[in-house]
Write a protein that holds these residues in place. Structure first.
Motif, short mmCIF file in Angstrom:
data_model
loop_
_atom_site.label_atom_id
_atom_site.label_comp_id
_atom_site.label_asym_id
_atom_site.label_seq_id
_atom_site.Cartn_x
_atom_site.Cartn_y
_atom_site.Cartn_z
N LEU A 198 -18.55 31.10 34.14
CA LEU A 198 -18.41 29.87 33.35
C LEU A 198 -17.73 30.14 32.01
O LEU A 198 -17.11 29.25 31.43
N ALA A 199 -17.85 31.38 31.51
CA ALA A 199 -17.25 31.72 30.22
C ALA A 199 -15.78 32.07 30.31
O ALA A 199 -15.13 32.26 29.28
N ALA A 200 -15.25 32.16 31.53
CA ALA A 200 -13.84 32.50 31.68
C ALA A 200 -12.97 31.41 31.05
O ALA A 200 -13.23 30.22 31.25
N PRO A 201 -11.97 31.79 30.24
CA PRO A 201 -11.14 30.76 29.58
C PRO A 201 -10.34 29.95 30.59
O PRO A 201 -9.82 30.48 31.58
N ARG A 202 -10.27 28.66 30.34
CA ARG A 202 -9.49 27.75 31.19
C ARG A 202 -8.52 26.98 30.30
O ARG A 202 -8.95 26.31 29.37
N PHE A 219 -7.44 45.96 20.65
CA PHE A 219 -7.54 44.86 19.70
C PHE A 219 -7.39 43.52 20.41
O PHE A 219 -8.07 42.54 20.09
N GLY A 220 -6.49 43.46 21.39
CA GLY A 220 -6.36 42.25 22.18
C GLY A 220 -7.63 41.91 22.93
O GLY A 220 -8.03 40.74 23.00
N ASP A 221 -8.28 42.93 23.50
CA ASP A 221 -9.55 42.71 24.18
C ASP A 221 -10.62 42.22 23.21
O ASP A 221 -11.44 41.36 23.54
N TYR A 222 -10.60 42.79 22.00
CA TYR A 222 -11.57 42.36 20.98
C TYR A 222 -11.38 40.89 20.64
O TYR A 222 -12.36 40.12 20.55
N LEU A 223 -10.12 40.47 20.45
CA LEU A 223 -9.86 39.06 20.14
C LEU A 223 -10.30 38.16 21.29
O LEU A 223 -10.88 37.09 21.07
N ALA A 224 -10.04 38.59 22.52
CA ALA A 224 -10.44 37.78 23.68
C ALA A 224 -11.95 37.60 23.73
O ALA A 224 -12.44 36.53 24.07
N ARG A 225 -12.69 38.66 23.41
CA ARG A 225 -14.15 38.54 23.40
C ARG A 225 -14.63 37.57 22.33
O ARG A 225 -15.70 36.98 22.46
N GLY A 261 -13.07 34.84 21.69
CA GLY A 261 -12.55 33.52 22.04
C GLY A 261 -11.21 33.22 21.41
O GLY A 261 -10.79 32.06 21.34
N VAL A 262 -10.50 34.26 20.94
CA VAL A 262 -9.18 34.10 20.32
C VAL A 262 -8.12 34.53 21.33
O VAL A 262 -8.09 35.70 21.73
N HIS A 263 -7.24 33.60 21.71
CA HIS A 263 -6.23 33.90 22.73
C HIS A 263 -4.81 33.67 22.23
O HIS A 263 -3.87 33.67 23.02
#
Length: 534
Positions: free
Chosen positions: A66-70, A158-164, A166-168
């Motif tokens: 459910l937390a996967a970004p859409r 750093f990209g993974d950190y932003l994704a965690r 909620g920053v895309h």
């Protein structure tokens, strides 16, 4: 202890959902199967527990899915990598000010594309812009720049950190201007302004690099610490005293508790210590990371004082479920892992280490003197050992660096950190009111800060102070499995250990089994050496 098993199953479900890309259609079937087992075998305790764990794993996997970004046409990330854009939105986090730039978190509201098309959007953007003019939490801003996806970064971590978080989306070297006058401030904006003013006060009452170090210790802002000094802290395994993390606050929670016990009755000391943690959390800005660390510190206090053997792990498990339910990607956040591991280590191993150390000292001196020595060494040494027993694999897997002088460095600097906190905090508060008075009290803090820096720099120059070590994958799990097995073994009564020894001797009596055991040991040794050298 049911909640402990539930938490293990819940987090395992989250991890498996990510690793195996579990289709959502499987989860309702698992849930129905577990409910059916609960109904049919509700009198069988082990079967019932297995069904609860299966249900927890299915729920955890479902929460991850459910937390996967859409993304759709209203999502900011949909317009990544399309060129130059103009974005309007609001700053939703305290600006992270560096030497020549500031990092902002902007919640987008309106987007203008390069062809002039306008879109109403939502989503968070990481914006790197000039430090001046300064912007504050809550400001409505217009941002111009190239909208990019974090996946285009060279630094994937750093990209993974932003994704965690909620920053895309992100914009480098952006042009930022404030739109209109500042709105009426919220509580969060007042805390942010207070944090910034405290930083300015510390810079005004202390020289560098002591001011930068105190800013990191008190406020969690470590951007001003010189790179070579930050490298020395990393090489000596003492970075936990700079950033406000779970490791730091759990140690400080123990200090608060020890101080409170000297003044108040044990019944009230825990509430005083918890209030101290809460006040400290508000003082440093009450960011999400600090609140998480403070929660871990409070759980540590509860686990040590309440006196219920099962209370500490149950509370820690409840915290883990709550945090990962809010954001399941927290499970891969290094800060969360270190907070959780450090708190668990303090809960599980501090008291047994104190008893073991006291027993050794009683053979060399009187029981009363042994207790006093343990009391003196508990915080700087034994608590550090207890926490690092569980945090070391996370640190090695994340940073690939092992410090051979960690214990020596911590023994030397941890005893003065309460003085740094008290004198530095008092100097900052006084400096906010009257700068000369802040400088006077700050001179006391300067002594302890200078000592801390000198010890860290000295330890970093020692031979083999820091060595590159690669630890990941199966080696991390093997370490925790071995440590868990040893912990379980030591916790068993003597009769059970004797019975198990007899069974193992009989099992090893078979020559074939002995050869298999030796062969497996050789394979594990070879794999371990290969992992170490790599």
């Amino acid at each position: 202890m049911t909640l402990v098993y539930f938490a293990v199953a819940w987090t395992s479900g989250i991890a498996l959902a990510r690793a195996l890309a579990v289709p959502w259609q499987v989860l309702p079937l698992l849930g129905l199967a577990s409910l059916l087992v609960l109904l049919l075998w509700r009198d069988e305790r082990r079967v019932r527990m297995g069904a609860v764990c299966l249900l927890a794993a299915a729920l955890g996997a479902g929460r991850f899915l459910l937390a996967a970004p859409r993304f759709d046409e209203t999502s900011l990330a949909t317009y990544n990598d399309l060129g130059w854009v103009t974005l309007e939105g609001r700053i939703v986090a305290q600006p992270d000010e560096r030497d020549g730039h500031a990092n902002l978190r902007v919640r987008a509201q309106r987007l203008v594309l390069a062809d002039g098309a306008e879109r109403e959007v939502n989503g968070l953007a990481f914006v790197s812009a000039d430090r001046y003019p300064r912007h504050e939490l809550g400001d409505r801003v217009r941002v111009q720049g190239a909208l990019r996806s974090p996946s285009t970064l060279d630094d994937s971590s750093f990209g993974d950190y932003l994704a965690r978080q909620g920053v895309h989306s992100l914009i480098w070297r952006a042009q930022v201007e404030r739109l209109g006058p500042r709105q009426r401030r919220s509580v969060a904006s007042y805390l942010s302004a207070f944090n910034r003013r405290a930083q300015q006060t510390i810079a005004g009452i202390l020289p560098e690099p002591e001011a930068a170090l105190l800013t990191g210790i008190l406020l969690g802002v470590e951007s001003g610490i010189p790179a070579d000094l930050a490298a020395d802290f990393a090489a000596t395994g003492t970075t936990h005293i700079i950033a406000i993390s779970g490791f730091n606050i759990t140690i400080l929670s123990g200090v608060f508790m020890a101080l409170a016990l000297r003044v108040f009755h044990r019944r009230w000391a825990i509430w005083v210590a918890m209030a101290a943690v809460a006040v400290y959390t508000l003082f440093v800005g009450a960011s999400a990371a600090v609140v998480r660390a403070a929660l871990m510190g409070v759980l540590y206090l509860l686990g040590r004082v309440v006196g219920r053997p099962s209370y500490a792990p149950v509370s820690l498990s409840a915290a883990a479920v709550a945090m990962t339910a809010w954001n399941p990607h927290t499970l891969w956040d290094v800060g969360f892992l270190l907070s959780f591991a450090a708190t668990a280590g303090l809960m599980i191993y501090t008291r047994p280490l104190e008893r073991a150390f006291e027993a050794v000292l009683e053979r060399l001196t009187s029981a009363e003197r042994a207790q006093r020595m343990v009391s003196l060494l508990s915080e700087p040494l034994l608590a550090t050992v207890a926490a690092q027993m569980l945090t070391t694999p996370v640190l090695l897997a994340t940073f690939g660096q092992f410090s051979a002088v960690t214990f020596l460095s911590n023994i030397l600097i941890l005893p003065v950190q309460p003085h740094v906190m008290v004198a530095g905090g008092l100097a900052t508060l006084l400096g906010l009111v009257l700068r000369p008075l802040g400088r006077l009290v700050g001179s006391v803090a300067w002594v302890f800060l200078t000592y801390t820096i000198a010890v860290v720099q000295w330890a970093a120059d020692l031979p083999f102070a820091s060595m590159p070590v690669t630890m990941g994958g199966w080696t991390v799990w093997a370490y925790y499995a071995l440590l868990g097995g040893l912990t379980w073994w030591v916790a068993q009564p003597r009769e059970i250990r004797q019975d198990l020894r007899g069974r193992v001797r009989r099992w090893l009596a078979s020559g074939l089994r002995m050869k298999a055991l030796v062969g497996a040991s050789v394979v594990l040794l070879v794999l371990g050496l290969f992992q170490w050298r790599r």
